[in-house]
Scaffold this active site. Structure first.
Site, PDB file in Angstrom:
ATOM      1  N   ASP A   1      18.488 -26.513  19.929  1.00  0.00           N
ATOM      2  CA  ASP A   1      18.963 -25.818  21.127  1.00  0.00           C
ATOM      3  C   ASP A   1      19.876 -24.685  20.686  1.00  0.00           C
ATOM      4  O   ASP A   1      20.999 -24.531  21.160  1.00  0.00           O
ATOM      5  CB  ASP A   1      19.700 -26.790  22.053  1.00  0.00           C
ATOM      6  CG  ASP A   1      19.926 -26.219  23.454  1.00  0.00           C
ATOM      7  OD1 ASP A   1      19.369 -25.147  23.760  1.00  0.00           O
ATOM      8  OD2 ASP A   1      20.655 -26.848  24.238  1.00  0.00           O
ATOM      9  N   LEU A   2      19.358 -23.877  19.760  1.00  0.00           N
ATOM     10  CA  LEU A   2      20.191 -22.927  19.030  1.00  0.00           C
ATOM     11  C   LEU A   2      20.289 -21.585  19.759  1.00  0.00           C
ATOM     12  O   LEU A   2      19.910 -20.543  19.236  1.00  0.00           O
ATOM     13  CB  LEU A   2      19.660 -22.738  17.605  1.00  0.00           C
ATOM     14  CG  LEU A   2      20.636 -22.113  16.601  1.00  0.00           C
ATOM     15  CD1 LEU A   2      21.893 -22.936  16.462  1.00  0.00           C
ATOM     16  CD2 LEU A   2      19.954 -21.942  15.247  1.00  0.00           C
TER      17      LEU A   2
END
Length: 258
Positions: free
Chosen positions: A160-161
């Site tokens: 979830d960068l």
């Protein structure tokens, strides 16, 4: 340590694994040398983390982060879709449950476990039209069939960068809020690009100083954005549905299936 040094999240209604998954993901990334917010305590309804002091983003910090990200990816995972080592619970991206089913090939994993589950929610929510869905599903069939599979082993992903999970501290970048799992390294990079990240070119340069990316990775960014766009279309409306559709059309074009 004072309360000012601790960041506490508390939710009495959270899934019993919600905060455990966050702690496990942070530990897994830290094992690979990535600076992350340190977990002070975790329970069924809370997590306490070291508060990360913030500062402005700099090119040297970005380059160092890129190198650390490449090493983290190179640490690997047990398979495409695998949860952090030693963690036996549910995975999440944001508040939504996320599959931990493992596949042998990346394309089959990516579509079955990271795109279609959220596409269905987006369709039910009215964020994706019937016409858009048909094109998106054609792109999904192409990816499932292995059109973009390569010889890359499963990478250890943050998952979830986006920019909000990349904190710029005086000591360098610190990551928070992972949706950690085994996947393709280009997916983390594509998510960094989705909402914009300071000094992205320097991040990539640092990354490639450790692990050069495969030719054409920039062209494949929309392919690797299908997952985060499907997640956002599921929760944040038709604007993301349109972006998901555009990414699917680019994916079809990349695969020569327009």
């Amino acid at each position: 340590m004072s309360n000012a040094d601790v960041f506490r999240k508390h939710d009495p209604h959270a899934h019993p694994d919600f905060f455990r998954a966050e702690a496990a993901g942070l530990a897994w990334l830290a094992e690979a040398g990535m600076p992350v917010a340190r977990v002070r305590s975790v329970g069924e309804h809370h997590i306490e983390l070291d508060r990360v002091p913030d500062t402005r983003a700099t090119a040297p910090a970005a380059r160092a982060f890129g190198a650390a990200l490449a090493r983290m990816h190179d640490a690997g995972a047990a398979g495409f879709g695998a949860a952090p080592d030693g963690y036996d619970g549910q995975l999440f991206i944001g508040r939504r449950p996320m599959s931990r089913t493992v596949h042998e090939s990346w394309g089959a994993f990516y579509i079955a476990e990271r795109v279609l589950p959220f596409l269905r929610i987006a369709v039910d929510a009215g964020s994706v039209t019937a016409g858009q869905r048909a094109d998106i599903e054609r792109a999904c069939e192409l990816v499932t069939g292995g059109a973009f599979d390569d010889d890359e082993p499963p990478a250890r992903l943050h998952g979830d960068l986006w920019n909000g999970n990349v904190l710029w501290s005086p000591g360098g970048v610190v990551l928070i809020d992972p949706a950690a799992h085994g996947g393709h390294r280009e997916t983390d990079l594509a998510m960094l690009a989705l909402f914009g990240c300071p000094h992205l070119a320097e991040i990539v340069a640092g990354y490639e100083s450790v692990h050069p990316l495969r030719t054409g990775w920039q062209d494949r960014v929309p392919l690797h954005q299908l997952h985060p766009l499907a997640v956002h279309a599921a929760g944040y409306g038709a604007g993301y549905g349109r972006e998901l559709h555009r990414a699917a059309l680019v994916t079809l074009e990349l695969g020569g299936n327009t």
